[in-house]
Design an enzyme around this catalytic site. Structure first.
Site, PDB file in Angstrom:
ATOM      1  N   HIS A  98     -23.919 -39.490 -18.034  1.00 59.39           N
ATOM      2  CA  HIS A  98     -24.904 -38.290 -17.789  1.00 59.39           C
ATOM      3  C   HIS A  98     -25.367 -37.505 -19.276  1.00 59.39           C
ATOM      4  O   HIS A  98     -24.591 -37.519 -20.011  1.00 59.39           O
ATOM      5  CB  HIS A  98     -24.065 -37.267 -16.788  1.00 59.39           C
ATOM      6  N   HIS A 107     -18.635 -41.754 -17.751  1.00 61.51           N
ATOM      7  CA  HIS A 107     -17.296 -41.667 -17.169  1.00 61.51           C
ATOM      8  C   HIS A 107     -17.403 -42.497 -15.833  1.00 61.51           C
ATOM      9  O   HIS A 107     -18.152 -43.123 -15.432  1.00 61.51           O
ATOM     10  CB  HIS A 107     -16.757 -40.282 -16.648  1.00 61.51           C
ATOM     11  N   HIS A 127     -20.510 -44.905 -15.727  1.00 64.75           N
ATOM     12  CA  HIS A 127     -21.942 -44.491 -15.801  1.00 64.75           C
ATOM     13  C   HIS A 127     -22.050 -43.349 -16.646  1.00 64.75           C
ATOM     14  O   HIS A 127     -21.036 -42.819 -17.136  1.00 64.75           O
ATOM     15  CB  HIS A 127     -22.592 -44.118 -14.403  1.00 64.75           C
ATOM     16  N   GLU A 179     -24.403 -31.812 -14.423  1.00 65.87           N
ATOM     17  CA  GLU A 179     -24.424 -33.183 -14.551  1.00 65.87           C
ATOM     18  C   GLU A 179     -25.638 -33.735 -14.352  1.00 65.87           C
ATOM     19  O   GLU A 179     -25.868 -34.737 -15.222  1.00 65.87           O
ATOM     20  CB  GLU A 179     -23.333 -33.520 -13.481  1.00 65.87           C
ATOM     21  N   HIS A 208     -21.293 -39.025 -26.480  1.00 62.89           N
ATOM     22  CA  HIS A 208     -21.369 -40.503 -26.589  1.00 62.89           C
ATOM     23  C   HIS A 208     -19.968 -41.175 -26.378  1.00 62.89           C
ATOM     24  O   HIS A 208     -19.597 -42.270 -27.124  1.00 62.89           O
ATOM     25  CB  HIS A 208     -22.104 -40.848 -27.717  1.00 62.89           C
ATOM     26  N   CYS A 241     -20.151 -43.536  -7.994  1.00 61.90           N
ATOM     27  CA  CYS A 241     -19.505 -43.196  -9.156  1.00 61.90           C
ATOM     28  C   CYS A 241     -18.086 -43.741  -9.551  1.00 61.90           C
ATOM     29  O   CYS A 241     -17.592 -43.182 -10.541  1.00 61.90           O
ATOM     30  CB  CYS A 241     -19.269 -41.297  -9.160  1.00 61.90           C
TER      31      CYS A 241
END
Length: 150
Positions: free
Chosen positions: A31, A16, A29, A136, A75, A25
């Site tokens: 998680h 996201h 990137h 996260e 994914h 952020c």
């Protein structure tokens, strides 16, 4: 009869970006999310029911969460559809990437609200969603509790 809470845990990988954010952020990137889903209800007391003694069969809960959350978000890359990230999203889609467009900033806080609604809509009437925990990172998570949202 006692109310019993049961929890099932799930893992999925999602990317996201937070449009307009003033830190790292803002960049795309990802998680390794961990989602804990806790439901509450009474164990089935009908001895003729194959689910006798269960609040909900773990496999039934797994099916709901996999279909609504894991299979959809794993994914994938999530972008807020109301920001200029829509251009990046469309470019990625044309290149065959799995992109999810949402009408909120894709923070853990907002994602857990979205997930709660999706799961609640699929649970049997006798079962209530008690809480969600969306982790996260190893040290950062958002939690949703039904009692906080009455």
């Amino acid at each position: 009869m006692s109310q019993i809470r049961i929890t099932k845990q799930f893992s999925f990988e999602t990317g996201h970006a937070l449009y307009g954010y003033d830190g790292k952020c803002k960049n795309v990137h990802g998680h390794s999310y961990k989602l804990s889903v806790t439901v509450i209800g009474q164990p089935i007391t009908d001895r003729t029911n194959v689910k006798f003694g269960m609040v909900i069969d773990f496999s039934d809960l797994k099916k709901i969460v996999k279909e609504e959350i894991v299979d959809h978000f794993d994914h994938a890359t999530v972008f807020n559809e109301t920001t200029p990230h829509i251009e990046l999203a469309n470019e990625l889609k044309t290149r065959g990437h799995h992109v999810i467009l949402v009408n909120y900033q894709p923070t853990s806080e907002n994602m857990v609200i979205d997930f709660a609604q999706k799961i609640k809509n699929r649970l049997p009437d006798s079962i209530k969603l008690h809480s969600l925990k969306l982790q996260e990172t190893d040290s950062s998570f958002a939690e949703w509790y039904a009692n906080d949202n009455i």
